[in-house]
Design a protein around this motif. Structure first.
Motif: not given
Length: 729
Positions: A213-219, A229-232, A236-238
């Motif tokens: 699910d996280a990968f789908r959102q990142i894509r 930028d990851r801060s967006e 996503l957890t630290d």
């Protein structure tokens, strides 16, 4: 870059009506509207691949001002002058006219702006202590853009970078410099690698539904983001295990040979920086760049002529990390993991090569298991390293051979894609680091190892970075500005100057903006046992419990060690009804947010909450510190620095240990009063500040708080409302 002309035009507006000025400000705001959103400064297509070092001259589009190598030159035809700092920051000045209701002229802000402006103009260094409420950000940003030079702004954390970019820069672009170009630079691990994203989509290597699910959102995000930028990625957890497999770390980057190089987020970041007037970095990236320059390995940042360090009290520690050497079991595990992934994606995963990566894992685990199992940081002197190698020579040699074997296998491969060359180079660098850490004996380095949870770290840290900083920073750049709320000890800059190698600089400690005598009460209990006494913890628990009742929770309890923090937490948690939070039970950012949103909350914490934490208002009404924050004398770095000073015939306690503790205490107490309407209690349970001669230095270095030794005074203070005279200021 028409920054100075923008400011000059606005200066003429001081003679216009407020209505006209507001109209102009709105027009400027329209030009910069897109920048106030999370989008970096754009680039012209024809300048994207231009060699910044070769370009010697730029011209303003109106031909009135030239920039040569980042230093401004004005021609005789220039008729528009930038305003003075008095015209900007003075009573009734541009800043007061532009700001919303509630802004007031601050004399200290004007004084700082004039000092920084003069340093830029005269090409000198400056060091400024400016407390909370001074408005120091604008006091260095406006002189920086007025200088006409490319300036690097270095902050302590990435969150401070974001604050500058999202809050202060849009304000400057709206009212002062609509054509100002600003770039934010962060370490490569903060950015998404498009090549890795595409590879993982083609050959899924995901673990469970949550990662999928996280990968789908990142894509999906990758198709929309301007920065990568990851801060967006707020979801996503630290401690995400997915992100390190997708980020753009140098170790796994193939550079210009990558098919995604031109549209790479890191490439675009560098391009923005090459065209920017201001470049906002953090201390870690700045000193990573400076260390690369020292080793002639190129650079991260484009050319610049001046730098401003905000939160400059952290420079010594960060510089020490980047001018040192370090390996850990994690670096070997990551090498093996990245090699496996690359071999799989490149369809080169032969049984022989996969055995090589597995051997690195096995040899690494065997080697690092040889270190003591107790958590902590320990010295690793030349004799101790020799003894360790004598006992574990086989494990050491086998690990080195496992790395060498991988390099040999890659060299013999018929195909040598860039990914394999990068992995081979990483393996070689690890072998070099092992050799340095175990077989060298550099005089200015202290060698140590640390076991922390599942990690084992071996390091060599410079004992003294002052000469390095003198040569690589202060002698290389003609203007370096240092600012922080905590730079002086006993109202003098001697300590910070000596530690950083800053020989010649303008200096100023600005008067505070807050009425500390009215807003804060320092409680120093009279009848506490000595901190080394066995009964200290029990009495401290009694004092903390009473203070929390008086403040109705709403407190930070700050400790100098995890052991003391955990002990006092256990002693107090059943004695009060307030919601207690303990550092380590959740990520720092989560704990801080939870504290801000929980009525009567109490946070028990150690070093990481002593600075960089901002909780204005009544939610934080009490800060309790258990002991004077002297660094642990047995810490290898502290011990080595103390010994170096003693060997030089100097008093290490008064010249190093006391000043270091003074600055740490100022930082801890600085959490309490953040605005002119804040008020509350500061409590220090360590009676040495009253009994010992050096305690006077601590008292002299703190703001002019009200002081008491009686809990009855604390109760009265907490019941008394803030005087109207303070509210109205």
């Amino acid at each position: 870059m028409r920054v100075k002309k923008d400011l000059g035009t606005l200066a003429k507006g001081t003679k216009k009506t407020d209505k006209e000025l507001k109209k102009k400000g709105m027009a400027a705001g329209a030009d910069a509207a897109i920048v106030s959103q999370r989008v970096y400064a754009p680039l012209e297509d024809e300048t994207v691949h231009e060699d910044e070092n070769a370009r010697e001259l730029e011209r303003f589009e109106d031909g009135e001002v030239e920039i040569q190598r980042g230093v401004q030159k004005q021609t005789a035809q220039e008729v528009t002058q930038a305003p003075t700092m008095e015209e900007v920051f003075g009573p009734g000045g541009l800043l007061e006219r532009c700001m919303t209701a509630g802004y007031e002229h601050r004399a200290a802000q004007l004084e700082m702006a004039e000092l920084v402006h003069d340093a830029f103009q005269s090409h000198r260094h400056a060091i400024v202590e400016a407390g909370t409420g001074t408005g120091k950000t604008l006091a260095y940003l406006l002189p920086a853009i007025c200088s006409g030079r490319r300036v690097v702004i270095s902050t302590a954390t990435k969150s401070l970078q974001e604050q500058l970019f999202q809050k202060d820069v849009p304000f400057l672009q709206k009212y002062f410099a609509p054509n100002l170009k600003v770039a934010v630079m962060k370490g490569r691990s903060n950015f998404l690698c498009k090549a890795k994203l595409h590879q993982m989509a083609d050959q899924p290597m995901l673990r469970g539904m949550e990662e999928m699910d996280a990968f789908r959102q990142i894509r999906e995000w990758s198709k929309l983001t301007e920065t990568g930028d990851r801060s967006e990625l707020t979801f996503l957890t630290d401690d995400s295990e997915l992100w390190p497999r997708l980020d753009a770390r140098r170790e796994t980057c193939t550079g210009q040979k990558c098919a995604n190089f031109n549209e790479c987020f890191v490439t675009q970041m560098h391009q923005r920086a090459a065209e920017a007037d201001l470049i906002i970095v953090n201390h870690h990236l700045f000193f990573a760049d400076l260390a690369l320059k020292q080793d002639d390995f190129g650079s991260i940042l484009p050319e610049y002529s001046a730098v401003v360090f905000d939160e400059a009290h952290e420079i010594e520690d960060v510089a020490s990390d980047y001018f040192g050497r370090q390996i850990s079991n994690f670096r070997f595990e990551e090498l093996a993991r990245d090699a496996d992934i690359a071999l799989r994606l490149l369809h080169l995963g032969t049984p022989s090569l996969l055995r090589r990566t597995q051997r690195i894992r096995e040899r690494s685990r065997a080697f690092f298991e040889a270190f003591p199992s107790k958590d902590g940081r320990f010295p690793f002197s030349r004799a101790e390293r020799a003894a360790f190698l004598e006992q574990n020579r086989e494990a050491y040699d086998e690990l080195a051979q496992a790395l060498k074997g991988l390099e040999t296998e890659f060299a013999a491969a018929a195909q040598k894609p860039e990914e394999l060359l990068r992995l081979s180079r990483r393996s070689f660098e690890l072998r070099q680091e092992m050799t340095f850490l175990f077989e060298s004996n550099e005089g200015n380095f202290v060698y140590w190892f640390e076991r922390r949870n599942k990690g084992v770290f071996l390091a060599a840290t410079p004992i003294d970075v002052s000469q390095l900083l003198r040569e690589k920073l202060f002698e290389q750049f003609d203007t370096v500005i240092l600012t922080s709320a905590t730079l002086t000890v006993g109202n003098r800059f001697d300590y910070i100057r000596q530690r950083l190698g800053l020989d010649h600089a303008k200096e100023k400690s600005l008067p505070p903006e807050f009425d500390y005598g009215e807003q804060a009460l320092l409680y120093l209990p009279k009848k506490m046992p000595d901190v080394r006494d066995a009964g200290f913890a029990g009495k401290a628990a009694d004092e903390i419990t009473e203070l929390l009742e008086l403040s109705q929770g709403r407190a930070f309890c700050l400790f100098t060690s995890y052991a003391q923090m955990n002990d006092l937490y256990e002693r107090i948690k059943t004695r009060v009804d307030f919601p207690l939070m303990l550092q380590g039970t959740a990520p720092r950012s989560v704990l801080l947010e939870r504290f801000k949103n929980t009525e009567g909350a109490v946070l028990f914490a150690t070093a990481s909450f002593w600075q960089g934490v901002d909780v204005p208002g009544e939610q934080l009404s009490c800060v309790i510190v258990d002991k004077l924050p002297f660094a642990v004398p047995s810490d290898p770095i502290v011990a080595a620095r103390v010994k170096a000073l003693q060997d030089d015939g100097r008093n290490a306690f008064s010249e190093y240990q006391v000043p270091q503790a003074v600055l740490a205490l100022k930082q801890g107490f600085g959490r309490l009063i953040r605005t002119k309407t804040d008020r509350g209690i500061l409590a220090l349970l360590d009676t040495r500040i009253q009994r010992m001669a050096y305690g006077k230095i601590f008292i002299e270095s703190l703001p002019g708080y009200g002081k008491t030794q009686q809990l009855a005074d604390v109760a009265q203070f907490m019941e008394r409302r803030l005087p109207r005279s303070i509210v109205d200021r």
